[in-house]
Design a protein around this motif. Sequence first.
Motif, PDB file in Angstrom:
ATOM      1  N   SER A  32       0.824  -1.207   0.000  1.00  0.00           N
ATOM      2  CA  SER A  32       0.000   0.000   0.000  1.00  0.00           C
ATOM      3  C   SER A  32       0.859   1.258   0.000  1.00  0.00           C
ATOM      4  CB  SER A  32      -0.984  -0.013   1.166  1.00  0.00           C
ATOM      5  OG  SER A  32      -0.312   0.188   2.371  1.00  0.00           O
ATOM      6  N   THR A  33       2.128   1.136   0.434  1.00  0.00           N
ATOM      7  CA  THR A  33       2.991   2.318   0.463  1.00  0.00           C
ATOM      8  C   THR A  33       3.988   2.329  -0.701  1.00  0.00           C
ATOM      9  OG1 THR A  33       4.484   1.119   1.918  1.00  0.00           O
ATOM     10  CG2 THR A  33       2.874   2.566   2.963  1.00  0.00           C
ATOM     11  N   ALA A  34       4.185   1.165  -1.336  1.00  0.00           N
ATOM     12  CA  ALA A  34       5.175   1.089  -2.407  1.00  0.00           C
ATOM     13  C   ALA A  34       4.608   1.640  -3.714  1.00  0.00           C
ATOM     14  CB  ALA A  34       5.599  -0.357  -2.605  1.00  0.00           C
ATOM     15  N   PRO A  35       5.464   2.195  -4.587  1.00  0.00           N
ATOM     16  CA  PRO A  35       4.996   2.685  -5.894  1.00  0.00           C
ATOM     17  C   PRO A  35       4.286   1.577  -6.664  1.00  0.00           C
ATOM     18  CG  PRO A  35       7.283   3.279  -5.534  1.00  0.00           C
ATOM     19  CD  PRO A  35       6.894   2.383  -4.402  1.00  0.00           C
ATOM     20  N   SER A  36       3.268   1.967  -7.433  1.00  0.00           N
ATOM     21  CA  SER A  36       2.461   0.973  -8.129  1.00  0.00           C
ATOM     22  C   SER A  36       2.141   1.464  -9.546  1.00  0.00           C
ATOM     23  CB  SER A  36       1.191   0.733  -7.323  1.00  0.00           C
ATOM     24  OG  SER A  36       0.476  -0.355  -7.842  1.00  0.00           O
ATOM     25  N   PHE A  37       1.383   0.657 -10.271  1.00  0.00           N
ATOM     26  CA  PHE A  37       0.967   1.004 -11.635  1.00  0.00           C
ATOM     27  C   PHE A  37      -0.487   0.614 -11.840  1.00  0.00           C
ATOM     28  CE2 PHE A  37       5.481   0.188 -11.848  1.00  0.00           C
ATOM     29  CZ  PHE A  37       5.966   1.188 -12.669  1.00  0.00           C
ATOM     30  N   ILE A  38      -1.180   1.392 -12.659  1.00  0.00           N
ATOM     31  CA  ILE A  38      -2.462   0.927 -13.185  1.00  0.00           C
ATOM     32  C   ILE A  38      -2.195   0.578 -14.644  1.00  0.00           C
ATOM     33  CG2 ILE A  38      -4.838   1.534 -13.775  1.00  0.00           C
ATOM     34  CD1 ILE A  38      -5.014   3.147 -11.307  1.00  0.00           C
ATOM     35  N   TYR A  39      -2.626  -0.613 -15.037  1.00  0.00           N
ATOM     36  CA  TYR A  39      -2.243  -1.100 -16.362  1.00  0.00           C
ATOM     37  C   TYR A  39      -3.465  -1.535 -17.160  1.00  0.00           C
ATOM     38  CZ  TYR A  39      -3.068  -5.575 -14.132  1.00  0.00           C
ATOM     39  OH  TYR A  39      -3.648  -6.614 -13.451  1.00  0.00           O
ATOM     40  N   CYS A  40      -3.262  -1.626 -18.479  1.00  0.00           N
ATOM     41  CA  CYS A  40      -4.243  -2.261 -19.352  1.00  0.00           C
ATOM     42  C   CYS A  40      -3.503  -3.338 -20.134  1.00  0.00           C
ATOM     43  CB  CYS A  40      -4.840  -1.221 -20.303  1.00  0.00           C
ATOM     44  SG  CYS A  40      -5.960  -1.970 -21.513  1.00  0.00           S
ATOM     45  N   MET A  41      -4.039  -4.555 -20.083  1.00  0.00           N
ATOM     46  CA  MET A  41      -3.431  -5.678 -20.790  1.00  0.00           C
ATOM     47  C   MET A  41      -4.413  -6.204 -21.813  1.00  0.00           C
ATOM     48  SD  MET A  41      -2.104  -7.960 -17.655  1.00  0.00           S
ATOM     49  CE  MET A  41      -0.801  -7.408 -16.560  1.00  0.00           C
ATOM     50  N   CYS A  42      -3.918  -6.845 -22.867  1.00  0.00           N
ATOM     51  CA  CYS A  42      -4.848  -7.506 -23.767  1.00  0.00           C
ATOM     52  C   CYS A  42      -4.456  -8.973 -23.906  1.00  0.00           C
ATOM     53  CB  CYS A  42      -4.875  -6.824 -25.126  1.00  0.00           C
ATOM     54  SG  CYS A  42      -3.316  -6.914 -25.963  1.00  0.00           S
ATOM     55  N   PHE A  43      -5.459  -9.805 -24.145  1.00  0.00           N
ATOM     56  CA  PHE A  43      -5.240 -11.244 -24.251  1.00  0.00           C
ATOM     57  C   PHE A  43      -5.932 -11.793 -25.493  1.00  0.00           C
ATOM     58  CE2 PHE A  43      -5.037 -10.378 -19.708  1.00  0.00           C
ATOM     59  CZ  PHE A  43      -3.874 -11.049 -19.356  1.00  0.00           C
ATOM     60  N   ALA A  44      -5.249 -12.730 -26.162  1.00  0.00           N
ATOM     61  CA  ALA A  44      -5.902 -13.498 -27.232  1.00  0.00           C
ATOM     62  C   ALA A  44      -5.876 -14.945 -26.762  1.00  0.00           C
ATOM     63  CB  ALA A  44      -5.147 -13.328 -28.536  1.00  0.00           C
ATOM     64  N   LEU A  45      -6.990 -15.407 -26.200  1.00  0.00           N
ATOM     65  CA  LEU A  45      -7.035 -16.739 -25.607  1.00  0.00           C
ATOM     66  C   LEU A  45      -7.711 -17.720 -26.555  1.00  0.00           C
ATOM     67  CD1 LEU A  45      -8.098 -15.607 -22.028  1.00  0.00           C
ATOM     68  CD2 LEU A  45      -5.810 -16.127 -22.856  1.00  0.00           C
ATOM     69  N   PRO A  46      -7.281 -18.985 -26.512  1.00  0.00           N
ATOM     70  CA  PRO A  46      -7.838 -19.980 -27.436  1.00  0.00           C
ATOM     71  C   PRO A  46      -9.365 -20.026 -27.391  1.00  0.00           C
ATOM     72  CG  PRO A  46      -6.027 -20.911 -26.159  1.00  0.00           C
ATOM     73  CD  PRO A  46      -6.290 -19.549 -25.605  1.00  0.00           C
ATOM     74  N   GLY A  47      -9.989 -19.898 -28.544  1.00  0.00           N
ATOM     75  CA  GLY A  47     -11.441 -20.041 -28.631  1.00  0.00           C
ATOM     76  C   GLY A  47     -12.234 -18.865 -28.110  1.00  0.00           C
ATOM     77  N   LEU A  48     -11.574 -17.750 -27.771  1.00  0.00           N
ATOM     78  CA  LEU A  48     -12.298 -16.588 -27.243  1.00  0.00           C
ATOM     79  C   LEU A  48     -11.990 -15.355 -28.073  1.00  0.00           C
ATOM     80  CD1 LEU A  48     -11.742 -16.828 -23.366  1.00  0.00           C
ATOM     81  CD2 LEU A  48     -13.742 -17.528 -24.662  1.00  0.00           C
ATOM     82  N   ALA A  49     -12.974 -14.460 -28.147  1.00  0.00           N
ATOM     83  CA  ALA A  49     -12.716 -13.174 -28.787  1.00  0.00           C
ATOM     84  C   ALA A  49     -11.695 -12.419 -27.924  1.00  0.00           C
ATOM     85  CB  ALA A  49     -14.016 -12.396 -28.888  1.00  0.00           C
ATOM     86  N   PRO A  50     -10.918 -11.485 -28.508  1.00  0.00           N
ATOM     87  CA  PRO A  50      -9.885 -10.776 -27.741  1.00  0.00           C
ATOM     88  C   PRO A  50     -10.461 -10.088 -26.492  1.00  0.00           C
ATOM     89  CG  PRO A  50      -9.715 -10.270 -30.074  1.00  0.00           C
ATOM     90  CD  PRO A  50     -10.966 -11.077 -29.906  1.00  0.00           C
ATOM     91  N   LEU A  51      -9.652 -10.032 -25.441  1.00  0.00           N
ATOM     92  CA  LEU A  51     -10.090  -9.496 -24.153  1.00  0.00           C
ATOM     93  C   LEU A  51      -9.110  -8.429 -23.683  1.00  0.00           C
ATOM     94  CD1 LEU A  51     -10.719 -12.924 -22.382  1.00  0.00           C
ATOM     95  CD2 LEU A  51     -12.441 -11.435 -23.421  1.00  0.00           C
ATOM     96  N   VAL A  52      -9.592  -7.541 -22.831  1.00  0.00           N
ATOM     97  CA  VAL A  52      -8.684  -6.602 -22.169  1.00  0.00           C
ATOM     98  C   VAL A  52      -8.885  -6.683 -20.665  1.00  0.00           C
ATOM     99  CG1 VAL A  52      -8.243  -4.877 -23.958  1.00  0.00           C
ATOM    100  CG2 VAL A  52     -10.346  -4.752 -22.611  1.00  0.00           C
TER     101      VAL A  52
END
Length: 292
Positions: free
Chosen positions: A175-195
Amino acid sequence: MPIHEHWHAAAAAKGFEITCRVDDRYHLMLRCEACGQEHRSKLHVLMTSQPLCPHCMDARWRADAEAAGLVWLGRDPEDRHYGFYQAPCGHGLRRQFELVKRIAAGECAHRCERCQNEKEEAEAKARGWSLIGPAPGRGPNYRVYRHSCGHEQAIARANMQSGRFNCASCGEGWSTAPSFIYCMCFALPGLAPLVKLGFSRNPDSRLHWQLKRSPDLSGHILRSVPIRNGHTAQSLEKKMHAALRRNHRDSVIPPERYRPWLRVKSEIYAAGLQPVILKLLDDLDTGLRATD
Ligand SMILES: [Zn+2]
Ligand SMILES: [Zn+2]
Ligand SMILES: [Zn+2]
């Protein structure tokens, strides 16, 4: 000392041959019909129950060990249900014969306590803590750890792995250490792309070591915005998710679809939301720069 005819008959009926009497009037040598080797037996055992050939039993334990992927080292003189084995990692194990049989049959896997312990020690060390041992009364998921400040604390192992805990004494932690907010994307088998939108002290390690159940799954980080500390990151991230769920209900993906691939229970959206999320992160970044 004579060998009586009815002893011979009893031995033959039980798969042995009496070769001689030894030591005193209570003992004799039995030769096993199956393996041809001899062992010293009590006359009483021969006459009242089934003598067991120690050589055949040893061969069976050895075979069970091999089938379980272990090396047979010998039986435990202290407990007739246990033997000593060498694990593939090289460590010695003391195991119940029955358990080794079940491992050989594929019903369960063996786990080396010493390797497990080394692994957990390394996890703790990477975060500036040392592993003390189990946490009695806190259940099997908790351990007692000591922080570099000297404070000892019971922490769930999963939290030690993810780093989402604080030292109750010095307050150092996620809670005190530096952090990040991120956006990732995934292309998983048999699924439409996800974020995925989330926060982490280390988005790269979060992606590769925590989220993906297998290293060959396709996923990468599109953007990450540095945040002063984990506490702020968490509250900002929560607000963003609330807004996304409120305004883009149809883009929220049910967890059962991605559960086979990702170790996460929510925060996953259809890739159509990607521009919206990236815009949120851009605004966040500019907003943060403006206030810095
Ligand atoms: Zn035998
Ligand atoms: Zn080991
Ligand atoms: Zn501390």
